[in-house]
Design a protein around this motif. Sequence first.
Motif, short mmCIF file in Angstrom:
data_model
loop_
_atom_site.label_atom_id
_atom_site.label_comp_id
_atom_site.label_asym_id
_atom_site.label_seq_id
_atom_site.Cartn_x
_atom_site.Cartn_y
_atom_site.Cartn_z
N THR A 226 -60.35 93.16 -68.10
CA THR A 226 -61.52 94.02 -67.87
C THR A 226 -62.48 93.52 -66.81
N LYS A 227 -62.40 92.23 -66.44
CA LYS A 227 -63.38 91.71 -65.47
C LYS A 227 -62.85 90.47 -64.75
N ALA A 228 -63.47 90.15 -63.64
CA ALA A 228 -63.11 88.98 -62.85
C ALA A 228 -63.61 87.71 -63.52
N THR A 229 -62.82 86.64 -63.39
CA THR A 229 -63.23 85.33 -63.91
C THR A 229 -63.11 84.25 -62.84
N ILE A 230 -62.71 84.64 -61.64
CA ILE A 230 -62.42 83.66 -60.61
C ILE A 230 -63.66 82.90 -60.14
N ASN A 231 -64.85 83.45 -60.39
CA ASN A 231 -66.08 82.80 -59.94
C ASN A 231 -66.72 81.94 -61.02
N ASN A 232 -65.94 81.62 -62.06
CA ASN A 232 -66.50 80.69 -63.04
C ASN A 232 -66.39 79.26 -62.51
N GLU A 233 -66.78 78.29 -63.30
CA GLU A 233 -66.84 76.90 -62.83
C GLU A 233 -65.48 76.40 -62.31
N ALA A 234 -64.41 76.73 -63.02
CA ALA A 234 -63.08 76.26 -62.62
C ALA A 234 -62.66 76.84 -61.27
N GLY A 235 -62.96 78.13 -61.08
CA GLY A 235 -62.60 78.77 -59.81
C GLY A 235 -63.35 78.17 -58.63
N VAL A 236 -64.61 77.89 -58.83
CA VAL A 236 -65.43 77.28 -57.77
C VAL A 236 -64.94 75.86 -57.47
N GLN A 237 -64.61 75.11 -58.51
CA GLN A 237 -64.10 73.75 -58.31
C GLN A 237 -62.79 73.76 -57.52
N LYS A 385 -50.44 91.69 -63.25
CA LYS A 385 -51.28 92.88 -63.06
C LYS A 385 -51.14 93.38 -61.62
N GLN A 386 -49.95 93.88 -61.31
CA GLN A 386 -49.66 94.25 -59.93
C GLN A 386 -50.27 95.58 -59.50
N GLY A 387 -50.92 96.26 -60.41
CA GLY A 387 -51.70 97.43 -60.00
C GLY A 387 -53.07 97.01 -59.47
N ILE A 388 -53.44 95.76 -59.73
CA ILE A 388 -54.76 95.26 -59.39
C ILE A 388 -54.72 94.19 -58.30
N VAL A 389 -53.85 93.19 -58.46
CA VAL A 389 -53.85 92.02 -57.57
C VAL A 389 -53.71 92.36 -56.09
N PRO A 390 -52.79 93.26 -55.69
CA PRO A 390 -52.68 93.54 -54.25
C PRO A 390 -53.95 94.13 -53.63
N ASP A 415 -67.81 84.44 -55.68
CA ASP A 415 -68.61 85.60 -56.13
C ASP A 415 -68.19 86.87 -55.37
N LYS A 416 -67.96 86.74 -54.07
CA LYS A 416 -67.50 87.89 -53.28
C LYS A 416 -66.12 88.35 -53.75
N THR A 417 -65.29 87.37 -54.05
CA THR A 417 -63.94 87.70 -54.53
C THR A 417 -64.02 88.39 -55.89
N ALA A 418 -64.93 87.93 -56.74
CA ALA A 418 -65.08 88.54 -58.06
C ALA A 418 -65.49 90.01 -57.95
N LYS A 419 -66.35 90.32 -56.99
CA LYS A 419 -66.76 91.72 -56.79
C LYS A 419 -65.56 92.56 -56.35
N ALA A 420 -64.71 91.98 -55.49
CA ALA A 420 -63.51 92.69 -55.04
C ALA A 420 -62.55 92.91 -56.21
N ILE A 421 -62.47 91.92 -57.09
CA ILE A 421 -61.59 92.05 -58.25
C ILE A 421 -62.11 93.12 -59.20
N ASP A 422 -63.42 93.11 -59.48
CA ASP A 422 -63.99 94.12 -60.37
C ASP A 422 -63.79 95.53 -59.82
N LYS A 423 -63.91 95.67 -58.52
CA LYS A 423 -63.67 96.98 -57.89
C LYS A 423 -62.20 97.39 -58.04
N ALA A 424 -61.31 96.42 -57.86
CA ALA A 424 -59.88 96.71 -57.99
C ALA A 424 -59.54 97.14 -59.42
N ILE A 425 -60.16 96.50 -60.39
CA ILE A 425 -59.95 96.87 -61.80
C ILE A 425 -60.45 98.30 -62.05
#
Length: 434
Positions: A226-237, A385-390, A415-425
């Motif tokens: 349902t939402k992006a998680t790439i901008n959490n602490e692990a993704g930033v690290q 999730k190949q309807g979303i990732v591309p 954070d920018k990537t997370a917005k793109a992911i949320d839009k893709a979802i």
Amino acid sequence: MRKSFKFVSVTLVLVMLALMSLACGKKDDDPAASDGKKNATLDFVWFSDGVEGGVMKDIIKDYEGKNPNIKINLIEIAYKDLSTKMKTMVAGGKPPALARISTTEIGAFSNQALDLATYVGGVDKFTEQFIDSIKPYYVVDNKVIAAPMDVTANGLIYNKTLFDKAGVKVPTSPDAVWTWDEFSAALKQVMEKGGAKYGMVWDFTPHRWSTLLYQFGGSMISQDGTKATINNEAGVQAADYFKKLHKDGVMPISVWLGGENPNNLFRSGTVAAHLAGNWMVSNYKDITNFEWGVTYMPKAKQRSSVPGGKFVMAFKNSGVEKEAASFIEYLSSKEVNSKFNKESLFMSPRKDSSKLDYAFGKEMFEVFANELNNTAPAAAEDWSKQGIVPKFSNDLKNNLVEVITDKSTAKEAMDKTAKAIDKAISDDKKDDKK
């Protein structure tokens, strides 16, 4: 009049007896009729990356010998034409019985796929044969929409000649893997003492980069999708550490910023290591100017690779669903699947076939298999999730380039990537309602 009637009657009887004799003869000569199985032709859409097409033809020949009522028509096409070919056949109401599908296409045809569960003993009985990390690709809404044929993994190929010259020993056991800091220090030593121009090269793809993301304990999308998680602490690290490898001079900027081919750089003998897919074992088979091998990837918070692979899908409304499912069950057996992967120099998805007697690279494939066995569940959950990732993968790649070039901080880029992911979802949900 009576003689005429009698003659006609006798003639009719003789004709009927002749027809019955012919029918009995056809039944005796036709093995399909004798055992109650119908004759069927299965159209099988197929693409090849290497020699596996020839291996599959041998398997088909064996199967047809054991099942004389079945004819399998292998329709060979280029991979680039697969999606178009399949969409045309399905839209025209004439789906093939079977098709070889990659992780990229499997989601696109999931609604047209035959649920194999009822034919193969149920979801649990079927899936327990295969490595757990690939399950999200082929089990959707508790339906088995395809069968795994081979798997891929990201891993670490290294220049043994350069490491030996520098006196650096690579881990030989999964219990002794390096941390990323230890690995980076080892690469610097190979550069200083072994004469390597670069420590390592890393394929310019979001898929390969995400290996680091999962090792840091991150993910691109929440488990419920349902939402992006790439901008959490692990993704930033993970993004920050990727930048550090470039800034420390361990990795050349020419690959991610200049488009230089990492395969060519490794082949030159001037690079200590290449983070790539297991298919490069076959690609590098002809290298003779130095010794090379495969070792275990380092870990951050945890070990992880990213699984992929190819599958065989059967389709609804083909008219030969039962026969297609039977062939898939045959392909999935230990004996046949092992033959396919051993002779194709692929990795088997079966848990009991992780160690095959390959003609080349046996120990190398075992290391890659171990990487898959230690892969975070999030890897397949994300990439299935190949309807979303591309829809956001280019954004991710471009944003990582901005991190490397100091145009964005790791946090800003994620954070920018997370917005793109949320839009893709969101867009994917809209597409489903159409």
